[in-house]
Write a protein that holds these residues in place. Structure first.
Motif, short mmCIF file in Angstrom:
data_model
loop_
_atom_site.label_atom_id
_atom_site.label_comp_id
_atom_site.label_asym_id
_atom_site.label_seq_id
_atom_site.Cartn_x
_atom_site.Cartn_y
_atom_site.Cartn_z
N LEU A 258 14.47 1.70 -3.68
CA LEU A 258 14.94 1.15 -2.41
C LEU A 258 15.70 -0.17 -2.60
CD1 LEU A 258 12.09 2.05 0.04
CD2 LEU A 258 14.40 2.96 -0.05
N GLY A 259 15.27 -0.89 -3.59
CA GLY A 259 16.03 -2.06 -4.00
C GLY A 259 16.19 -3.13 -2.95
N GLU A 260 15.23 -3.27 -2.05
CA GLU A 260 15.33 -4.31 -1.04
C GLU A 260 14.39 -5.45 -1.43
OE1 GLU A 260 14.74 -4.33 3.60
OE2 GLU A 260 15.40 -2.37 2.92
N LEU A 261 14.83 -6.65 -1.20
CA LEU A 261 13.96 -7.79 -1.50
C LEU A 261 12.96 -8.00 -0.37
CD1 LEU A 261 15.92 -10.71 -3.13
CD2 LEU A 261 13.77 -9.70 -3.86
N ILE A 262 11.73 -8.24 -0.74
CA ILE A 262 10.70 -8.37 0.28
C ILE A 262 9.96 -9.68 0.10
CG2 ILE A 262 8.49 -7.39 1.04
CD1 ILE A 262 9.90 -4.67 -0.01
N GLU A 263 9.83 -10.41 1.19
CA GLU A 263 9.12 -11.68 1.09
C GLU A 263 7.64 -11.50 1.37
OE1 GLU A 263 11.18 -14.61 3.59
OE2 GLU A 263 12.92 -13.36 3.12
N SER A 264 6.84 -12.34 0.78
CA SER A 264 5.41 -12.18 1.03
C SER A 264 5.03 -12.92 2.31
CB SER A 264 4.61 -12.71 -0.16
OG SER A 264 4.74 -14.10 -0.23
N LYS A 265 4.05 -12.35 2.98
CA LYS A 265 3.60 -12.90 4.27
C LYS A 265 2.09 -13.13 4.15
CE LYS A 265 4.65 -9.91 7.46
NZ LYS A 265 5.35 -9.02 8.36
N PRO A 266 1.55 -14.13 4.85
CA PRO A 266 0.09 -14.28 4.81
C PRO A 266 -0.57 -13.12 5.55
CG PRO A 266 1.06 -15.86 6.35
CD PRO A 266 2.20 -15.17 5.67
N PRO A 267 -1.64 -12.55 5.01
CA PRO A 267 -2.29 -11.41 5.67
C PRO A 267 -2.96 -11.83 6.97
CG PRO A 267 -3.55 -12.13 3.75
CD PRO A 267 -2.28 -12.92 3.76
N PRO A 268 -3.04 -10.91 7.96
CA PRO A 268 -3.69 -11.26 9.21
C PRO A 268 -5.21 -11.34 9.03
CG PRO A 268 -3.11 -8.94 9.23
CD PRO A 268 -2.55 -9.51 7.96
N VAL A 269 -5.86 -12.02 9.95
CA VAL A 269 -7.33 -12.06 9.93
C VAL A 269 -7.84 -10.70 10.39
CG1 VAL A 269 -9.35 -13.22 10.89
CG2 VAL A 269 -7.21 -14.48 10.59
N PRO A 270 -8.72 -10.08 9.60
CA PRO A 270 -9.17 -8.74 10.01
C PRO A 270 -9.96 -8.77 11.32
CG PRO A 270 -10.28 -9.46 7.99
CD PRO A 270 -9.26 -10.49 8.32
N THR A 271 -9.84 -7.70 12.08
CA THR A 271 -10.63 -7.57 13.31
C THR A 271 -12.08 -7.28 12.93
OG1 THR A 271 -10.31 -5.20 13.41
CG2 THR A 271 -8.64 -6.55 14.49
N GLU A 272 -12.97 -7.37 13.93
CA GLU A 272 -14.39 -7.11 13.66
C GLU A 272 -14.57 -5.71 13.08
OE1 GLU A 272 -16.89 -9.20 13.55
OE2 GLU A 272 -15.34 -10.70 14.01
N GLU A 273 -13.87 -4.74 13.69
CA GLU A 273 -14.01 -3.37 13.20
C GLU A 273 -13.48 -3.21 11.78
OE1 GLU A 273 -14.16 -0.19 16.81
OE2 GLU A 273 -12.16 -0.76 16.13
N GLN A 274 -12.34 -3.84 11.51
CA GLN A 274 -11.79 -3.79 10.15
C GLN A 274 -12.77 -4.41 9.16
OE1 GLN A 274 -8.06 -5.78 10.89
NE2 GLN A 274 -6.88 -3.87 10.80
N LYS A 275 -13.37 -5.54 9.56
CA LYS A 275 -14.34 -6.23 8.69
C LYS A 275 -15.49 -5.30 8.34
CE LYS A 275 -13.99 -11.03 9.97
NZ LYS A 275 -14.54 -11.89 11.01
N SER A 276 -15.99 -4.63 9.36
CA SER A 276 -17.17 -3.82 9.07
C SER A 276 -16.79 -2.60 8.24
CB SER A 276 -17.92 -3.50 10.37
OG SER A 276 -17.80 -2.16 10.69
#
Ligand code: ADP
Ligand code: ZN
Ligand code: ZN
Length: 825
Positions: A258-276
């Protein structure tokens, strides 16, 4: 003690089911290792094969020596041999061809006949006066052997067969077998490095000085780069290398698909459900095999769970494999992984060129990457230390491969995880009945995400009975008032809409207005579809095409009505109704060109597209916040399939496409048009209610003993010759019925349906039959198929197809085995 590498187990790349023991001669022993290709004698042929194992002893007396080892580096790690063997065994497919299927294309070596000049021929050419044709042939062959075709092309006057024959008899030329070279080579690039900064500087030309300036202080520059700055650079560099000022080396380069440059982003805070979810699944990483089903409603943030689990897995020094059902979703998944993990990723799918695939493959083999994202065939990615396999949208039928090796990548993923002590995570908003049943049985652990992230609601779904528009004219039969009103409002607000219709083309039912006959394919029992853009009728099964100026084949009338709908018709209706908005179509016709799909996805993301019309491609996991309206043109198309999974597939398609709406700040709306508003698959999709759907569906499966309460194997018989195909189908049917009586276990477990003509009786000029075997348990069913189709003699050269032992099957008849079939037509 060093292992004796003299005896090796080899799978040849031919349709044989066994592996063979060979011996490595003294000079090759050092280079033997599992995963390399070898060249071996097989019967009277030379063929390539794969080293699967190194044996301490020869299993047989005096094994034959191999000719050569074809690779410097192994193509797959030793741990994968078990997986290949399982796949071959489970799907009744030749082991060598399983491996060939798994490896990137273009690696394979074949023999092809050629003609070469002999020493006698050389002498003759020098000493004798020859006829012009003889002279020309020998002269051409001096440079190396040629295939018959190449030789013929080389001789302008036209090659005469008797002359060639006579030259062969004279011993001037000989027929030889040449191994075809790999079609794909690793891409190498030449680099130049300055060896001596102090080049005597008198009389240095300006270009030369420019090159020296570019090279000085650099560890090495690509010659192509120098050439871009100065066209004469390659020649100059060569001269400078000869003079000893510059060295030229070759390095592998990796092509980025694909050859596209991608910048890094800070990850979001997980939701309660994602955490569990993360706590449950994350705790299992690195602790052996287990399977999780992540059932998360659309937009619940399943990808974030994958990303965080991947991080955990990498921390333990293990690799991660992410399977995604469609190429269109790979770029989205790849992007998110690159934001988090940068360059540690390889991508594998059929949209890559052979060279790109090879590059990616070798990156994985040489452990330059730890994460692979790919479509179904990536389940064979050559990792050895694997810790996590994610199968995203696990319900998707794209995981099932049709055609040659008929396998289901989701199922192989689970087996692979088990073999490598990894965890496997199946994710979906609409889990397959099969996987959910495995949860009920306690085989899989269920983890649920019940809410969309950031308090976004699931879209509001309105069902519209299409019977109400039956009397409308033309395309308005399929565009209800409700849908058109909603579209108008969405466009007025400057939001985006998706219209889903599971059928390509303009009209799928062209009918002659004079005689009433539909326009049919000449090779298939299917009506042709009219494609407006190409101004042609096309068959969606075999590709047969006729121009639209054609007259009715039955009566010659030119008056043909384009009945039925397809995405093209909806697209042109939208363009007409919303001339100031941009309508784009996404289906197999519009994304055929490389890069076209990425362009559409980018257009959606950048909001350059207002209305997207498409087939099931648009239903899959895309996340575009600007889409607030989804219109399902006709929800019933997949319901009428003669297939026990029709209800399941309909529910999944509808719930998935509905899930594309309202993923941004503005709430989403779905208009679901149907002729069957009371059907339970449609009602459950309307309520986004998987539980109710499952309860209803599993009851139906149980009553009729369909999977997951039974296993199925379908034997597909096809032939261009209707009579021969039919005879063969009947013969297998009879053999099956005879066989069932030979063993009480068979009698108790197995049901035979057919042989029957397939619902699509003819595709691509082949007539088709099917024999369906249903078994209450897997093991007797497998034994039954084995006994029915394959010879049990262990001493034979291979498990030859049994049916041709007594009476040779006509070459015109093809028999294929489909284990856990999906496409039952
Ligand atoms: P799914 O695959 O379950 O349909 P996605 O993984 O596409 O859902 O997530 C939906 C959207 O929510 C994405 O844009 C994603 O970036 C975002 N998202 C996921 N998790 C979070 C989070 N914890 N906080 C904020 N946004 C999130
Ligand atoms: Zn007609
Ligand atoms: Zn056709």
């Amino acid at each position: 003690m060093k292992k004796n590498k003299k005896y090796i187990e080899v799978a040849v790349a031919l349709p044989v089911y066994k592996t063979f023991t060979y011996m490595a001669p003294e000079h090759l022993v050092e280079r033997v290792s599992v995963g390399k290709r070898v060249l071996v004698p097989f019967g009277r042929r030379k063929v390539s094969g794969y080293i699967l194992n190194i044996a301490a002893d020869a299993a047989i007396h005096a094994p034959k020596p191999i000719f050569d080892i074809l690779d410097h580096q192994a193509l797959f790690p030793a741990v994968m041999v078990r997986l290949f063997k399982w796949t071959a065994d489970y799907y009744f497919f030749p082991i060598g061809l399983v491996i060939k299927n798994a490896l990137p294309g273009g690696l394979h070596t074949f023999e092809h006949p050629s003609t070469a000049i002999t020493p006698d021929g050389r002498e003759t050419l020098e000493k004798k006066i020859l006829a012009p044709m003889e002279y020309a042939v020998l002269q051409k062959l001096l440079a190396g052997p040629l295939s018959p075709m190449q030789l013929e092309n080389a001789i302008k006057a036209g090659l005469s067969e008797p002359v060639v024959q006579q030259m062969l008899n004279q011993g001037w030329i000989a027929n030889v077998r040449i191994l075809k070279k790999d079609r794909v080579r690793a891409k190498m690039q030449r680099y130049a490095t300055l060896l001596n900064e102090k080049i005597p500087n008198k009389n240095i030309s300006a270009p030369r000085q420019k090159i020296i300036d570019m090279l000085s202080g650099e560890a090495g520059l690509a010659v192509s780069e120098l050439k871009a700055a100065h066209p004469g650079a390659p020649a100059l560099i060569r001269k400078m290398a000869e003079a000893g000022y510059v060295s030229i080396t070759e390095k592998r380069v990796f092509r980025d698909p694909l050859g596209e440059l991608i910048e890094s982003k800070p990850p979001p805070v997980p939701t309660e459900e994602q955490k569990s979810a993360l706590a449950t699944i994350g705790g299992a990483v690195g602790k052996g095999f287990s399977t999780f089903l992540l059932a998360g409603v659309t937009g619940s943030g399943k990808t974030e769970v994958y990303l965080r689990l991947a991080r955990r897995t990498l921390k333990q020094g293990l690799s991660v494999l992410i399977l995604v059902p469609e190429i269109s979703l790979i770029s989205q998944m790849e992007r998110q992984f690159r934001e988090r993990f940068g360059e540690r990723i390889a991508v594998l799918h059929s949209g890559l060129s052979a060279g790109e695939r090879l590059d990616q493959w070798q990156k994985i083999m040489s452990r330059k990457v730890e994460i692979v994202i790919g479509a179904r065939s990536a389940v064979f990615a050559p990792f050895d230390g694997i810790g996590l396999i994610v199968v995203d949208e696990e319900h998707d039928t794209s995981y099932k491969q049709e055609g040659t090796l008929r396998y289901n990548a989701r199922d192989i993923a689970v087996v692979r995880a088990q073999q490598q002590n990894a965890i496997v995570l199946l994710g979906s908003a609409t889990p397959s009945v099969q996987s959910y049943h495995n949860v009920q049985d306690g085989k899989y652990t269920l983890v649920s995400l019940t809410k969309r992230v950031a308090q976004k609601n699931l879209p509001d779904i309105t069902t519209v009975d299409l019977c109400g528009s039956r009397d409308n004219k033309g395309v308005r039969r399929y565009l209800s008032k409700e849908l058109l009103t909603a579209l108008g409002e969405t466009m007025d607000r400057g939001e985006q809409a998706i219209l889903f219709l599971n059928r390509r083309g303009f009209a799928n039912f062209p009918v002659c207005a004079s005689c009433g006959k539909p326009i049919q394919c000449k090779n298939c029992d299917i009506t042709l579809t009219f494609h407006q853009k190409d101004n042609a009728y096309r068959c969606h099964y075999c590709g047969f095409t006729i121009p639209s100026v054609s007259k009715c084949p039955a009566c010659g009338s030119a008056n043909i009505h384009q009945l039925g709908i397809g995405t093209e018709k909806i697209e042109s209706a939208m363009t007409a109704m919303f001339p100031h908005k941009t309508t784009v179509r996404m289906d197999r016709d519009t994304v055929a060109r490389k890069g076209a799909l990425v362009k559409i996805l980018k257009g959606l993301k950048d909001r350059k597209i207002d209305i997207l019309v498409g087939t099931q491609m648009v239903t899959k996991g895309h996340d575009f916040p600007g889409i607030t309206l989804v219109g399902i043109i006709c929800a019933d198309l997949s319901l009428s399939f003669p297939d026990f999974r029709a209800g399941e597939r309909t529910f999944q398609l509808l719930a998935q496409v509905a899930g594309r709406a309202g993923r941004g700040e503005t709430p989403g709306r779905v208009i679901l048009q149907t002729y069957n508003p009371d059907h339970f698959s449609i009602q459950c999709a309307q309520n986004q209610d998987f539980q109710t759907f499952y309860r209803e569906e599993i009851g139906f499966r149980k009553t009729l003993a369909y999977p997951p309460f039974s296993r199925m194997v379908q034997i597909k018989i096809s032939s261009k010759n209707r009579q021969k195909g039919n005879q063969q189908a009947q013969r297998i049917g009879k053999q099956a019925r005879d066989l069932i009586g030979t063993d009480p276990l068979f009698k108790k477990n197995i049901l035979i349906f057919g042989p029957l003509e397939s619902p699509l009786t003819r595709i691509a000029a082949r007539y088709r039959w099917q024999l369906l075997l249903k078994g209450m348990h897997l093991s007797p069913l497998r034994d039954f198929v084995q006994r029915l189709l394959f010879d049990l003699r262990s001493d034979g050269p291979d498990r030859a197809v049994k049916i041709d032992r007594t009476k040779k099957i006509d070459r015109a008849v093809k028999i294929a085995v489909d284990v856990d079939p999906f496409f039952m037509m």
